[in-house]
Design a protein around this motif. Structure first.
Motif, PDB file in Angstrom:
ATOM      1  N   ASN A 289      -7.117  14.689 -14.669  1.00  0.00           N
ATOM      2  CA  ASN A 289      -5.728  14.588 -15.131  1.00  0.00           C
ATOM      3  C   ASN A 289      -4.769  14.815 -13.969  1.00  0.00           C
ATOM      4  O   ASN A 289      -3.746  14.124 -13.846  1.00  0.00           O
ATOM      5  CB  ASN A 289      -5.457  15.604 -16.229  1.00  0.00           C
ATOM      6  N   TYR A 290      -5.108  15.776 -13.109  1.00  0.00           N
ATOM      7  CA  TYR A 290      -4.260  16.024 -11.948  1.00  0.00           C
ATOM      8  C   TYR A 290      -4.280  14.855 -10.973  1.00  0.00           C
ATOM      9  O   TYR A 290      -3.293  14.585 -10.284  1.00  0.00           O
ATOM     10  CB  TYR A 290      -4.705  17.311 -11.239  1.00  0.00           C
ATOM     11  N   PHE A 291      -5.415  14.161 -10.908  1.00  0.00           N
ATOM     12  CA  PHE A 291      -5.491  12.971 -10.050  1.00  0.00           C
ATOM     13  C   PHE A 291      -4.470  11.924 -10.495  1.00  0.00           C
ATOM     14  O   PHE A 291      -3.727  11.364  -9.677  1.00  0.00           O
ATOM     15  CB  PHE A 291      -6.912  12.392 -10.086  1.00  0.00           C
ATOM     16  N   PHE A 292      -4.416  11.648 -11.798  1.00  0.00           N
ATOM     17  CA  PHE A 292      -3.472  10.646 -12.291  1.00  0.00           C
ATOM     18  C   PHE A 292      -2.026  11.136 -12.177  1.00  0.00           C
ATOM     19  O   PHE A 292      -1.108  10.333 -11.929  1.00  0.00           O
ATOM     20  CB  PHE A 292      -3.810  10.286 -13.736  1.00  0.00           C
ATOM     21  N   LEU A 293      -1.814  12.445 -12.333  1.00  0.00           N
ATOM     22  CA  LEU A 293      -0.460  12.977 -12.164  1.00  0.00           C
ATOM     23  C   LEU A 293       0.010  12.841 -10.711  1.00  0.00           C
ATOM     24  O   LEU A 293       1.171  12.493 -10.450  1.00  0.00           O
ATOM     25  CB  LEU A 293      -0.419  14.448 -12.583  1.00  0.00           C
ATOM     26  N   ALA A 294      -0.901  13.116  -9.778  1.00  0.00           N
ATOM     27  CA  ALA A 294      -0.556  12.950  -8.360  1.00  0.00           C
ATOM     28  C   ALA A 294      -0.230  11.494  -8.047  1.00  0.00           C
ATOM     29  O   ALA A 294       0.709  11.197  -7.298  1.00  0.00           O
ATOM     30  CB  ALA A 294      -1.710  13.448  -7.479  1.00  0.00           C
ATOM     31  N   ALA A 295      -0.997  10.566  -8.637  1.00  0.00           N
ATOM     32  CA  ALA A 295      -0.732   9.139  -8.421  1.00  0.00           C
ATOM     33  C   ALA A 295       0.625   8.753  -9.004  1.00  0.00           C
ATOM     34  O   ALA A 295       1.368   7.959  -8.405  1.00  0.00           O
ATOM     35  CB  ALA A 295      -1.841   8.306  -9.055  1.00  0.00           C
ATOM     36  N   GLY A 296       0.965   9.311 -10.175  1.00  0.00           N
ATOM     37  CA  GLY A 296       2.265   9.030 -10.767  1.00  0.00           C
ATOM     38  C   GLY A 296       3.409   9.544  -9.916  1.00  0.00           C
ATOM     39  O   GLY A 296       4.459   8.901  -9.797  1.00  0.00           O
ATOM     40  N   CYS A 297       3.236  10.709  -9.292  1.00  0.00           N
ATOM     41  CA  CYS A 297       4.252  11.244  -8.381  1.00  0.00           C
ATOM     42  C   CYS A 297       4.334  10.416  -7.102  1.00  0.00           C
ATOM     43  O   CYS A 297       5.429  10.166  -6.575  1.00  0.00           O
ATOM     44  CB  CYS A 297       3.944  12.702  -8.036  1.00  0.00           C
ATOM     45  N   PHE A 298       3.180   9.985  -6.596  1.00  0.00           N
ATOM     46  CA  PHE A 298       3.157   9.174  -5.377  1.00  0.00           C
ATOM     47  C   PHE A 298       3.878   7.841  -5.580  1.00  0.00           C
ATOM     48  O   PHE A 298       4.451   7.286  -4.634  1.00  0.00           O
ATOM     49  CB  PHE A 298       1.709   8.935  -4.947  1.00  0.00           C
ATOM     50  N   ALA A 299       3.857   7.335  -6.813  1.00  0.00           N
ATOM     51  CA  ALA A 299       4.518   6.060  -7.104  1.00  0.00           C
ATOM     52  C   ALA A 299       6.009   6.116  -6.809  1.00  0.00           C
ATOM     53  O   ALA A 299       6.619   5.099  -6.453  1.00  0.00           O
ATOM     54  CB  ALA A 299       4.281   5.680  -8.564  1.00  0.00           C
ATOM     55  N   PHE A 300       6.602   7.304  -6.941  1.00  0.00           N
ATOM     56  CA  PHE A 300       8.031   7.466  -6.667  1.00  0.00           C
ATOM     57  C   PHE A 300       8.352   7.073  -5.222  1.00  0.00           C
ATOM     58  O   PHE A 300       9.180   6.193  -4.954  1.00  0.00           O
ATOM     59  CB  PHE A 300       8.407   8.919  -6.964  1.00  0.00           C
ATOM     60  N   GLN A 301       7.692   7.723  -4.253  1.00  0.00           N
ATOM     61  CA  GLN A 301       7.972   7.441  -2.845  1.00  0.00           C
ATOM     62  C   GLN A 301       7.515   6.047  -2.438  1.00  0.00           C
ATOM     63  O   GLN A 301       8.146   5.404  -1.581  1.00  0.00           O
ATOM     64  CB  GLN A 301       7.304   8.491  -1.954  1.00  0.00           C
ATOM     65  N   LEU A 302       6.426   5.584  -3.032  1.00  0.00           N
ATOM     66  CA  LEU A 302       5.926   4.257  -2.683  1.00  0.00           C
ATOM     67  C   LEU A 302       6.924   3.172  -3.073  1.00  0.00           C
ATOM     68  O   LEU A 302       7.236   2.270  -2.267  1.00  0.00           O
ATOM     69  CB  LEU A 302       4.578   4.016  -3.374  1.00  0.00           C
ATOM     70  N   LEU A 303       7.426   3.230  -4.300  1.00  0.00           N
ATOM     71  CA  LEU A 303       8.418   2.246  -4.742  1.00  0.00           C
ATOM     72  C   LEU A 303       9.707   2.363  -3.934  1.00  0.00           C
ATOM     73  O   LEU A 303      10.303   1.361  -3.530  1.00  0.00           O
ATOM     74  CB  LEU A 303       8.716   2.446  -6.227  1.00  0.00           C
ATOM     75  N   PHE A 304      10.132   3.595  -3.695  1.00  0.00           N
ATOM     76  CA  PHE A 304      11.373   3.806  -2.947  1.00  0.00           C
ATOM     77  C   PHE A 304      11.263   3.240  -1.531  1.00  0.00           C
ATOM     78  O   PHE A 304      12.200   2.623  -1.018  1.00  0.00           O
ATOM     79  CB  PHE A 304      11.690   5.296  -2.909  1.00  0.00           C
ATOM     80  N   ALA A 305      10.097   3.435  -0.899  1.00  0.00           N
ATOM     81  CA  ALA A 305       9.917   3.004   0.480  1.00  0.00           C
ATOM     82  C   ALA A 305      10.005   1.496   0.638  1.00  0.00           C
ATOM     83  O   ALA A 305      10.522   0.991   1.647  1.00  0.00           O
ATOM     84  CB  ALA A 305       8.573   3.508   1.012  1.00  0.00           C
ATOM     85  N   TYR A 306       9.519   0.741  -0.344  1.00  0.00           N
ATOM     86  CA  TYR A 306       9.437  -0.705  -0.184  1.00  0.00           C
ATOM     87  C   TYR A 306      10.486  -1.480  -0.979  1.00  0.00           C
ATOM     88  O   TYR A 306      10.432  -2.705  -1.036  1.00  0.00           O
ATOM     89  CB  TYR A 306       8.028  -1.181  -0.542  1.00  0.00           C
ATOM     90  N   THR A 307      11.426  -0.764  -1.594  1.00  0.00           N
ATOM     91  CA  THR A 307      12.566  -1.453  -2.218  1.00  0.00           C
ATOM     92  C   THR A 307      13.880  -1.084  -1.536  1.00  0.00           C
ATOM     93  O   THR A 307      14.883  -1.765  -1.742  1.00  0.00           O
ATOM     94  CB  THR A 307      12.680  -1.094  -3.710  1.00  0.00           C
ATOM     95  N   VAL A 308      13.866  -0.037  -0.699  1.00  0.00           N
ATOM     96  CA  VAL A 308      15.112   0.463  -0.145  1.00  0.00           C
ATOM     97  C   VAL A 308      15.722  -0.501   0.867  1.00  0.00           C
ATOM     98  O   VAL A 308      16.926  -0.430   1.146  1.00  0.00           O
ATOM     99  CB  VAL A 308      14.868   1.847   0.502  1.00  0.00           C
ATOM    100  N   ASP A 309      14.919  -1.411   1.453  1.00  0.00           N
ATOM    101  CA  ASP A 309      15.482  -2.348   2.419  1.00  0.00           C
ATOM    102  C   ASP A 309      16.011  -3.624   1.782  1.00  0.00           C
ATOM    103  O   ASP A 309      16.545  -4.488   2.488  1.00  0.00           O
ATOM    104  CB  ASP A 309      14.449  -2.691   3.500  1.00  0.00           C
ATOM    105  N   ILE A 310      15.892  -3.751   0.465  1.00  0.00           N
ATOM    106  CA  ILE A 310      16.392  -4.952  -0.201  1.00  0.00           C
ATOM    107  C   ILE A 310      17.399  -4.629  -1.305  1.00  0.00           C
ATOM    108  O   ILE A 310      18.010  -5.529  -1.866  1.00  0.00           O
ATOM    109  CB  ILE A 310      15.242  -5.797  -0.793  1.00  0.00           C
ATOM    110  N   MET A 311      17.577  -3.334  -1.604  1.00  0.00           N
ATOM    111  CA  MET A 311      18.493  -2.908  -2.661  1.00  0.00           C
ATOM    112  C   MET A 311      19.313  -1.721  -2.172  1.00  0.00           C
ATOM    113  O   MET A 311      18.912  -1.037  -1.228  1.00  0.00           O
ATOM    114  CB  MET A 311      17.706  -2.509  -3.924  1.00  0.00           C
ATOM    115  N   PRO A 312      20.465  -1.446  -2.807  1.00  0.00           N
ATOM    116  CA  PRO A 312      21.239  -0.244  -2.439  1.00  0.00           C
ATOM    117  C   PRO A 312      20.394   1.011  -2.599  1.00  0.00           C
ATOM    118  O   PRO A 312      19.623   1.153  -3.551  1.00  0.00           O
ATOM    119  CB  PRO A 312      22.413  -0.265  -3.421  1.00  0.00           C
ATOM    120  N   ILE A 313      20.556   1.947  -1.668  1.00  0.00           N
ATOM    121  CA  ILE A 313      19.668   3.101  -1.586  1.00  0.00           C
ATOM    122  C   ILE A 313      19.729   3.976  -2.844  1.00  0.00           C
ATOM    123  O   ILE A 313      18.699   4.455  -3.325  1.00  0.00           O
ATOM    124  CB  ILE A 313      19.987   3.927  -0.318  1.00  0.00           C
TER     125      ILE A 313
END
Length: 396
Positions: A289-313
């Motif tokens: 369960n903690y593995f999937f929770l960590a992946a869900g938290c990691f999704a935050f920075q991953l999405l932010f990192a690869y959308t920030v150069d094409i959309m307002p921050i």
């Protein structure tokens, strides 16, 4: 919900998941840093070529031939200077960086003196701020020089003018230019500045004077936003030069990389809250369960990192945080019910979202983490004061 027995082995497994997630965040932050730095050099050159460089205007210098002088010439400076500059801030974005570009309207009137008791041929030199900038509506008028079109050589204009004894001639300079990062006015080697006045107007409220420059002698706010600043030097020895830094901007690349590098701290607090409140409420989660929770938290920075150069921050931040909260909240609601989901969402919002948002402000992230750590410690100490830890960590 099927409660999992909290053992030392399960804590080790959760620790291993935390370490693996932290390594993934460091790799993501390193990739963002490399991508940002790799492009920043090329982008800076492109911005300088298309817009303009830093502008540093120098005080005009004049001289006349003097055989008695060691150098064969005697240097004189304007005995009166009335300088005006208007700065309009227009930042431009290239890739993951904002560049602090601006427009400058410069206009100055100087009095070039002949301090000797006889008529002198005085050579007046005026240097432009940069040879890489373009100058619109340029005017250089030295009264009495007899030259209609000034000749520019190596970024400077030098003209000769005959000035009567104990007299002066006016010099007028005007141009519009575009610059980057900062604007400066250098008084050069002038040991003594007399009757000098520079008036500056800005269309931005966040003003900052670079190191080594003097503060204005007068300032007032403009109704439409901005400042009217004055440097008035009636008679000053060792007067400091004048400068203005353009307002700082939030660069998406560095912000995204810093958030990624510090994300493991947020995850550590998040896991600690889940572990301890799970033990208090008797709702311990399995390491998977903690593995999937960590992946869900990691999704935050991953999405932010690869959308920030094409959309307002800020829009990228809100969307990425919402996706991560939805993943974690929905998963915990299915696994542990609403009570555990509410605890986890509150913790994730505080440690992941608010901690990450503190990086949008200079100097606030460390204070935010320190306050959050102390507050978390206090809450956990109060919640577990009467816990029987021997029972919690009892063998299976």
């Amino acid at each position: 919900m099927h409660s999992h027995k909290l053992t030392f082995r399960s804590i080790l497994a959760i620790g291993f998941i935390f370490i693996c997630t932290a390594v993934a965040w460091f790799i993501l932050g390193g990739a963002l840093t490399h991508r940002s730095m790799d492009r920043s050099g090329m982008m800076t050159h492109a911005v300088v070529d298309t817009w303009g460089p830093e502008l540093k205007q120098s005080h005009p210098v004049a001289w006349y031939e003097s055989p008695a002088s060691a150098t064969g010439r005697s240097v004189v400076y304007p005995n009166q200077s009335d300088v005006g500059v208007s700065l309009q801030y227009e930042p431009k974005r290239k890739g993951l960086f904002w560049y602090r570009t601006y427009q400058a309207q410069f206009e100055a009137r100087y009095e070039i003196p002949n301090v000797t008791p006889i008529e002198q041929t005085v050579f007046v030199s005026f240097s432009l701020p940069s040879s890489h900038a373009s100058y619109n509506e340029f005017i250089f008028e030295l009264k009495g020089s007899g030259v209609d079109e000034p000749v520019l050589r190596e970024g400077s204009i030098t003209q000769a003018v005959v000035i009567p004894a104990k007299s002066s001639v006016p010099l007028t300079v005007r141009y519009h230019a575009r610059g980057l990062n900062r604007w400066d006015y250098s008084l050069g080697d002038a040991e003594r500045v007399q009757n000098f006045k520079l008036q500056m107007s800005t269309d931005f409220e966040s003003i900052d004077f670079p190191a080594g420059t003097g503060s204005p002698t007068g300032r007032s706010e403009i109704d439409d936003g901005g400042w009217a600043l004055v440097w008035d030097y009636p008679d000053v020895i060792g007067a400091q030069s004048i400068g203005m830094d353009m307002p700082k901007v939030l660069n998406p690349g560095p912000v995204a990389s810093r958030i990624s590098f510090f994300a493991p701290v947020s995850l550590l607090f998040f896991f600690a809250v889940l572990l301890i409140f799970g033990a208090v409420k008797g709702m311990n989660l399995h390491p998977m369960n903690y593995f999937f929770l960590a992946a869900g938290c990691f999704a935050f920075q991953l999405l932010f990192a690869y959308t920030v150069d094409i959309m307002p921050i800020h829009l990228c931040f809100v969307l990425s945080a919402a996706v991560s909260l939805a993943l974690v909240g929905g998963y915990l609601n299915a696994v542990g019910g609403r009570q555990l989901a509410r605890i986890a969402l509150t913790a994730q919002f505080i440690y992941m979202v608010l901690f990450s948002y503190s990086f949008f402000f200079d100097g606030l992230s460390g204070l935010t983490i320190a306050v959050g750590a102390v507050a978390t410690l206090g809450v956990l100490m109060a919640a577990t004061a009467k816990m029987n830890w021997s029972q919690v960590f009892g063998s299976s």
